[in-house]
Design an enzyme around this catalytic site. Structure first.
Site, PDB file in Angstrom:
ATOM      1  CG  HIS A 170      -3.565  -5.509   2.395  1.00 58.32           C
ATOM      2  ND1 HIS A 170      -2.622  -6.438   2.027  1.00 58.32           N
ATOM      3  CD2 HIS A 170      -3.840  -4.774   1.277  1.00 58.32           C
ATOM      4  CE1 HIS A 170      -2.349  -6.287   0.731  1.00 58.32           C
ATOM      5  NE2 HIS A 170      -3.058  -5.286   0.263  1.00 58.32           N
ATOM      6  CD  GLU A 189       1.427 -12.170   2.767  1.00 55.45           C
ATOM      7  OE1 GLU A 189       0.586 -12.178   3.696  1.00 55.45           O
ATOM      8  OE2 GLU A 189       1.346 -11.404   1.781  1.00 55.45           O
ATOM      9  CG  HIS A 204       1.226  -7.626   4.104  1.00 51.76           C
ATOM     10  ND1 HIS A 204       0.210  -7.027   3.401  1.00 51.76           N
ATOM     11  CD2 HIS A 204       2.303  -6.808   3.986  1.00 51.76           C
ATOM     12  CE1 HIS A 204       0.654  -5.895   2.869  1.00 51.76           C
ATOM     13  NE2 HIS A 204       1.914  -5.739   3.196  1.00 51.76           N
ATOM     14  CD  GLU A 236      -3.125  -8.315   5.093  1.00 50.59           C
ATOM     15  OE1 GLU A 236      -1.933  -8.036   5.283  1.00 50.59           O
ATOM     16  OE2 GLU A 236      -3.597  -8.606   3.970  1.00 50.59           O
TER      17      GLU A 236
HETATM   18 ZN   LIG Z   1      -1.627  -7.860   3.037  1.00 49.78          ZN
END
Ligand SMILES: [Zn+2]
Length: 332
Positions: free
Chosen positions: A58, A215, A152, A61
């Site tokens: 992404h 994350e 991420h 990020e």
């Molecule tokens: Zn992500």
């Protein structure tokens, strides 16, 4: 002389490089395509298990990209030696340059082998990444200690700012990996039960390699990330590259959740029954109203309390508006 950091920065800037091979302590870095760099140890017979380290799937990020930059700096400086094969992946350079999550569609739903027509920038990039990962895993022995870590940051606040998503797949996560995740500062684990077609799912599903989506706090701009909180994660990534054992911690220090039902947006007339900025893993008791949908009707929590993860009312029709997780015991 080109440095690994310069190659990483060129990838982050979506600039082509002339695919150089860079000598490092203990091995070399070899370009495998745009944003794709293999670290190849000289002593292949005595090296540690391989790791795919991916960041920037992404585009907005940035903390994971800063971690990769720091690893590159340490490799250039010789304070980190190549002691295990690794594939460094800068996931989506065009979206990174644009400063957005994606251009046309969410790249992290497209890691599925199907010969469909490439309809977007993300479809084309997914094909490149899958081909590169296929080639990398084909070179590596089937070893349960190999690992794909897809890094991420989350869009929203979380009761556990750092958490791992364990994709569904036939591979059982080795006990040592749980201890290493705890040692790397992860606070919670969400185990998925359905195929999700994310990048980490790809390594698990098609290559039977332990793999996680990690994350690492909240989305922020370059330079605004709290990298101090990620120092244990950076240390683990460095240990993987060096072929050294990880710092471990008690697995029970992490909270464990299992994904249950998904809240699907069925109609245009859809709304979540809670604030859009509710933190990930917020608990809802039995009977609580979760969503209203003009066609699907209201959704309530059934007998077991649930924890909301990744809520987003603004998804396409038929897509997941939230994941409903149940608290479970740590793996035995
Ligand atoms: Zn992500």
């Amino acid at each position: 002389m080109t440095t690994l950091r310069a190659v990483v920065d060129a990838a982050i800037a979506d600039r082509a490089t002339d695919h150089p091979t860079i000598r490092l302590i203990g091995g070399q870095a070899v370009a495998r395509g745009p944003g794709l760099i293999a670290l190849c140890p000289d002593e292949a017979a005595e090296c540690g298990p391989a790791t795919v380290i991916s960041a920037g799937i992404h585009g907005n990020e940035t903390a994971p990209l800063e971690l990769v930059q720091r690893l590159a700096d340490a490799l250039d400086a010789g304070t980190l030696a190549v002691g295990a094969p690794a594939l460094l992946v800068i996931g989506h350079p065009a979206a990174i340059v644009a400063g957005c999550r994606y251009l046309d569609t969410n790249l992290n739903r497209l890691f599925r082998r199907q010969r469909s027509v490439s309809v977007s920038a993300e479809h084309t990039r997914a094909e490149q990444l899958m081909a590169c990962v296929d080639a990398f895993w084909a070179e590596q022995p089937m070893d349960a200690a190999t690992l794909h870590l897809d890094l991420h940051t989350a869009i929203r606040e979380s009761r556990y700012p750092r958490f791992a998503v364990e994709p569904a797949g036939a591979v059982v996560t080795p006990k040592a990996v749980w201890a290493a995740l705890a040692g790397a500062g992860m606070q919670a684990v969400l185990s998925q039960t359905d195929d999700s077609w994310t990048f980490s799912h790809y390594s698990r599903f098609y290559h039977r390699r332990p793999a996680f989506t990690l994350e690492l706090g909240r989305v922020a701009a370059f330079g605004a990330n709290d990298l101090a909180a990620l120092a244990p994660m950076q240390a683990w990534l460095a240990a993987r590259i060096a072929g050294e054992s990880a710092v471990t911690a008690d697995v029970a220090d992490m909270a464990f959740f299992r994904a249950g039902a998904e809240l699907i947006r069925v109609s245009e007339d859809f709304e979540l029954a809670f604030d859009d900025d509710v933190a990930n893993f917020t608990a809802f008791p039995p009977g609580a109203l979760l969503a209203r949908d003009a066609r699907a009707g209201p959704t309530h929590v059934s007998a077991t309390p649930i924890h909301i993860v990744f809520p987003n009312a603004d998804v396409e029709l038929g897509a997941r508006a939230a994941l409903l997780a149940e608290a479970v015991s740590p793996p035995a």
